[in-house]
Design an enzyme around this catalytic site. Structure first.
Site, PDB file in Angstrom:
ATOM      1  N   ARG B  21    -170.620  35.079 -20.388  1.00  0.00           N
ATOM      2  CA  ARG B  21    -170.366  34.661 -21.767  1.00  0.00           C
ATOM      3  C   ARG B  21    -171.464  35.183 -22.693  1.00  0.00           C
ATOM      4  O   ARG B  21    -171.205  35.540 -23.837  1.00  0.00           O
ATOM      5  CB  ARG B  21    -170.277  33.131 -21.868  1.00  0.00           C
ATOM      6  N   SER B  38    -167.164  28.130  -5.631  1.00  0.00           N
ATOM      7  CA  SER B  38    -166.858  27.146  -6.674  1.00  0.00           C
ATOM      8  C   SER B  38    -165.867  26.086  -6.227  1.00  0.00           C
ATOM      9  O   SER B  38    -164.926  25.769  -6.934  1.00  0.00           O
ATOM     10  CB  SER B  38    -166.296  27.878  -7.907  1.00  0.00           C
ATOM     11  N   ASN B  41    -167.454  20.356  -3.855  1.00  0.00           N
ATOM     12  CA  ASN B  41    -168.047  19.780  -2.643  1.00  0.00           C
ATOM     13  C   ASN B  41    -168.155  18.261  -2.690  1.00  0.00           C
ATOM     14  O   ASN B  41    -168.055  17.608  -1.662  1.00  0.00           O
ATOM     15  CB  ASN B  41    -169.388  20.434  -2.265  1.00  0.00           C
ATOM     16  N   CYS B  42    -168.292  17.717  -3.904  1.00  0.00           N
ATOM     17  CA  CYS B  42    -168.364  16.252  -3.997  1.00  0.00           C
ATOM     18  C   CYS B  42    -167.022  15.597  -3.689  1.00  0.00           C
ATOM     19  O   CYS B  42    -166.950  14.383  -3.494  1.00  0.00           O
ATOM     20  CB  CYS B  42    -168.814  15.830  -5.390  1.00  0.00           C
ATOM     21  N   THR B 272    -188.772  32.000 -10.102  1.00  0.00           N
ATOM     22  CA  THR B 272    -189.590  31.794  -8.911  1.00  0.00           C
ATOM     23  C   THR B 272    -190.939  32.481  -9.104  1.00  0.00           C
ATOM     24  O   THR B 272    -191.224  33.018 -10.176  1.00  0.00           O
ATOM     25  CB  THR B 272    -188.919  32.397  -7.669  1.00  0.00           C
ATOM     26  N   TYR B 278    -184.790  34.423  -9.852  1.00  0.00           N
ATOM     27  CA  TYR B 278    -184.600  33.056 -10.309  1.00  0.00           C
ATOM     28  C   TYR B 278    -183.984  32.231  -9.176  1.00  0.00           C
ATOM     29  O   TYR B 278    -183.417  32.790  -8.227  1.00  0.00           O
ATOM     30  CB  TYR B 278    -183.660  33.027 -11.518  1.00  0.00           C
ATOM     31  N   ALA B 279    -184.078  30.942  -9.284  1.00  0.00           N
ATOM     32  CA  ALA B 279    -183.399  30.079  -8.315  1.00  0.00           C
ATOM     33  C   ALA B 279    -182.922  28.828  -9.038  1.00  0.00           C
ATOM     34  O   ALA B 279    -183.518  28.403 -10.035  1.00  0.00           O
ATOM     35  CB  ALA B 279    -184.325  29.720  -7.158  1.00  0.00           C
ATOM     36  N   GLY B 281    -180.371  24.966  -8.415  1.00  0.00           N
ATOM     37  CA  GLY B 281    -179.554  24.096  -7.575  1.00  0.00           C
ATOM     38  C   GLY B 281    -180.349  23.384  -6.498  1.00  0.00           C
ATOM     39  O   GLY B 281    -181.565  23.226  -6.600  1.00  0.00           O
ATOM     40  N   TYR B 425    -167.958  -3.107 -27.759  1.00  0.00           N
ATOM     41  CA  TYR B 425    -167.501  -4.366 -27.188  1.00  0.00           C
ATOM     42  C   TYR B 425    -166.062  -4.687 -27.558  1.00  0.00           C
ATOM     43  O   TYR B 425    -165.690  -4.712 -28.729  1.00  0.00           O
ATOM     44  CB  TYR B 425    -168.393  -5.525 -27.645  1.00  0.00           C
TER      45      TYR B 425
END
Lengths: 576, 576
Positions: B21, B38, B41-42, B272, B278-279, B281, B425
């Site tokens: 993007r 993708s 996993n949850c 890193t 880069y890293a 997750g 409420y």
């Protein structure tokens, strides 16, 4: 210290209880003109509808429990008729025996709440016209319903009107709902309210928007409600729920200052213009947290907190009421709608600069059952991104996101802060990128200049000068599209750029705004300098135009709008 | 610009999508050693349990959809085996044909996640021992369940262990759950976790707390799980869910810096120790928002946001990952538990000063059906009141309050700010004084010196030196009370003060803490200088001692603890 509290429901009961906790010696007298104190007024419609089965459940406290636990002298059916500020005493009528007596006070606290508006419409005193503010009101409506009522007219499409209409439907009563505005829930902006109306129609409520009752005519004991457009709605009963006004006649007669909407003026210690008289709850004028304007907000939460603050200040505790942001939520059958902070119409009225975005995230992970998209509108300050207001209509998880936005507004967070919120995620509860995060991403992209938006209200005038580009799939396009649009599905866009005129603005849209955002990013990097994305996509567009219903229930695929069924997979990308 | 991303699930997919993007020209390659990218996993446990019916619902993206919409080159079954940092290239094995090749990169992004711990316990490689991290893992478990498994052992009582145990119960499998700690959900403090264990037992899960598996023995193809205490649990399958470790071997071999828990060290741009790598997750070490300590938090929300931030930084956008507060939530049959910020055990470990309160408000108005009390623990800084952490176990509305506290923590709000929150409420959603407000009231009262507290852990040593005063009703007292307590019901306290020794501390308690607060206010104003209130009342006390189940379901009166049934009306005062 002798404290007299006039009114013993929300603010009054909170004030009295807090006062006793802070001071064991004070003489605390609550004078309540009605029979009940500390009842659950927000629960009244649900007992009519039968969700709350036991009437007793609504009676939170009695004079006896308050005497026993808090040593408070509660006198129900005692009406205060006059305040003598000079001699610091009130005149009281015991309505049980009509005895009149006076009580002196060191501090007087007015917590009389608000009373339903009853405008002088011809026939307004017809015996089958009810209001709903207290237990006797509720009892009267239930008696009427129990005696075989089959048709009802509800006048007013705000909180109470909607809740009463739903309650009647639960009792299988035919309901006509009349609302002066062209939308339900006037505190919301109309495009967010749109689906609520569609949902109520689906649930069998006949809506008469943009209409007022101009006359009530008796018809053999029934009431015939005549609307502005001449339509006549014959009903066994009518409920008037067009709003409330502060019950401030006592205060006014005593010369206390009031605001231009009738609310009693108080400082931030809840003190009236007489330092020995405090006021709290629906009858006071408050300051709007966002706009800083004086306003009238009859809500239970602020009333309870104001009651506490009165007690604090009487006993020398530093405690200030900070202002009201108007956070509210309402259940409309299977839907939920809520708002916090300022609406677009308020911001426009006071000429406050703002930007806005829309999104349609699901209440929790789309692959876990029981969820549906919600329609979120977020209003924020240009440049700084300070959050000004949020509105949501949807099914699951709406109240949660309202509370997250309400907390963020109170903390003066910006849309950039929303990007970093770390909210609880498991598939039954949310998404890895929560709707509040998504709102932050979109608004931040917009403010940082990575996304330009156009709005439903720009059609057709503004869009006529450019290319209206629909990047949804072919089937979605052929089912329905914005008149004048051309269709290049997102997946084909990179190879069909030559079909779009680079020299004029490109107004891109898709279903919810995600595919068009991807298209926007392609166009803008390929030299199209005037591209923009329809905020909220065709779903918001449809709501803005109040076109077709676009809601399903949780776990139910969208049923009422063919376009919905054909939405193609790529939208799932928004939530990987 | 050529970007190689190793791993294409949460962080990797988010990174790749955001990168495209931001930049249409970059070459973006995702190398994923497994077959799926993708995926949700949850959601894996919920497909095992049958709540999520369609396996396809878990597959959010395919290489084809990412190619079409985002022009990303996704190669599944491609394993990166080596990083050559000097020449900026990776060695890749195409697992489909075992071809080995190299790819050079300008920027490399490691998003390999974490892998289940498999300690070297004898027999750990038994074919009926499973882990659950990806789609093939799930498929294998479902095959086993489908082939007639009747008994399972789940090892580990954290998120995955609990979700898998519930899933198995939905499939009518007998479940034994083994957890090394003396509680479920080790991130929670034990008194909040107590009711979760009771609830799981009610749902037919056999718990073995404080136990580890010391050996797995084959028994005609079944697996016999031998516990530390010698107990043998014979099962058709066992699931190992004792935690994960960062999948950082590739990074370690390349000489990238790691923390002492094995996570890759990154700066706040997610870079890193090699600026071109880069890293993001589960494999990275993050900073704890509250304690400032380096930590390992494998959660989907932070992973997704970190992926975005990598892309931002590669393309020159200022974007920083701010730290992780560990907000998490889990569904345990009908219950929900969650936490945000630091726990008491964390604060004790690092010697961080704190104070704490407990409360048991209902999820929404008690008179509206479908609610039950939740157990809230709030941790905050002494004096300033800065909120440090919150934990909740309950039924309805738990996730909402976790999110409110999570937002408040992120905004660095104090307990005094909680008093002023204006939350949504209506009876189906909350209370006029929301649980978050109530927490603020109690903590603020405490910090302002209007309330002193004692804690379950003070019994019996500290309380032995004073009077233990139970201010509940007579029936409640006779049903159960803290040993050594005397009973003076609140309503009689004012007239029976002479029965209490003024010269020694008075340790007051009731069911949830409200009546004892009223009693405290009376005593303290009547010259008892050493009074204090049991934080959270006998309900928290019972949880602390892990005594008797004290939970019901929404709308179900408390069933399992006689005391609950006899709670007297005055507690309703807390919510007028």
């Amino acid at each position: 210290m002798k404290i007299i509290i006039v009114g013993g429901v929300a603010a009054g009961a909170s004030m009295a209880a807090r006062a006793r906790r802070l001071n064991e010696e004070a003489e605390i007298i609550v004078l309540e003109k009605d029979t009940f104190i500390s009842f659950a007024n927000c629960g009244l419609p649900y007992h009519i509808g039968g969700e709350i089965k036991e009437r007793d459940a609504l009676l939170l406290q009695t004079p006896e429990t308050l005497k026993e636990t808090l040593n408070i002298d509660v006198r129900t059916n005692h009406e205060v008729t006059e305040i003598d500020r000079k001699s610091k005493q009130v005149t009281v009528t015991n309505l049980k025996n009509n005895q009149i007596y006076t009580e002196n006070y060191d501090k007087l606290v007015l917590c009389q709440g608000a009373e339903p508006l009853r405008p002088p419409i011809p026939g307004i005193n017809h015996p089958k016209i009810f209001t709903l503010r207290n237990i006797p009101d509720m009892d009267a409506i239930i008696r009427e319903v129990g005696s075989g009522a089959q048709k009802a007219v509800v006048i007013g499409g705000g909180f109470i009107g909607i809740e009463v209409a739903e309650a009647f439907r639960h009792r299988n009563i035919e309901v006509n709902l009349v609302e002066l505005q062209n939308q339900l829930m006037p505190p919301l902006d109309s495009e967010i309210a749109c689906d609520l109306g569609n949902h109520m129609k689906n649930k069998g409520v006949q809506l008469h928007l943009g209409q007022a009752a101009k006359e009530f005519i008796d018809n053999n004991g029934k009431v015939n409600v005549i609307l502005d457009n001449g339509e006549a709605l014959l009903a066994d009963l009518a409920v008037l729920a067009i709003g409330v006004k502060p019950a401030s006649h006592l205060a006014v007669n005593a010369g206390l200052e009031t605001g231009n909407r009738g609310g009693i003026k108080v400082n931030n210690q809840m003190q009236t213009s007489d330092p020995d008289i405090y006021a709290a709850g629906d009858m006071v004028e408050v300051t709007d947290f966002v706009t800083g304007e004086p306003t009238q907000v009859p809500l239970a939460g602020p009333a309870n907190r104001q009651g506490r603050i009165v007690a604090d200040n009487i006993f020398g505790y530093k405690s200030e009421y900070q202002s009201t942001q108007g956070t509210a939520v309402v259940k409309i059958f299977d839907m939920t709608a809520g708002s916090t902070g300022a609406s677009e119409k308020t911001l426009r009225r006071i000429n406050h600069p703002f930007q806005k975005i829309y999104l349609h995230p699901s209440g929790h992970a789309g692959y876990y059952p029981g969820t549906a998209p919600m329609h979120i509108k977020l209003l924020f300050q240009p440049e700084t991104g300070l959050i000004l207001g949020a509105q949501i209509a949807g099914y699951d998880g709406v109240d949660k996101r309202i509370d997250v936005f309400a907390t963020a507004i109170r903390a003066k967070m910006t849309v950039f802060d929303l990007e970093h919120l770390e909210l609880a995620y498991a598939p039954p509860y949310g998404s890895a990128k929560d709707p509040a995060n998504m709102a932050g991403f979109i608004a931040s992209n917009f403010l940082r200049g990575d996304l330009d938006l156009w709005y439903a209200e720009d059609f057709p005038d503004k869009t006529a000068a450019g290319t209206l580009l629909d990047v949804r799939g072919k089937k979605e396009f052929s089912s329905w599209h914005i008149p004048g649009a051309i269709n290049i599905p997102l997946g084909q866009l990179r190879t069909r750029l030559n079909e779009i005129n680079k020299d004029q603005p490109v107004y891109i849209y898709c279903r919810v705004g995600f595919r068009s955002y991807l298209a926007y990013r392609i166009l803008i990097q390929k030299g199209f300098r005037q591209a923009s994305v329809l905020a909220g996509g065709s779903k918001t567009f449809n709501c803005f135009c109040c076109m077709a219903p676009s809601t399903g229930g949780p776990g139910v695929p969208f049923v009422s709008h063919a376009e919905e069924k054909m939405a193609e997979k790529p939208d799932a990308l928004k939530n990987p």
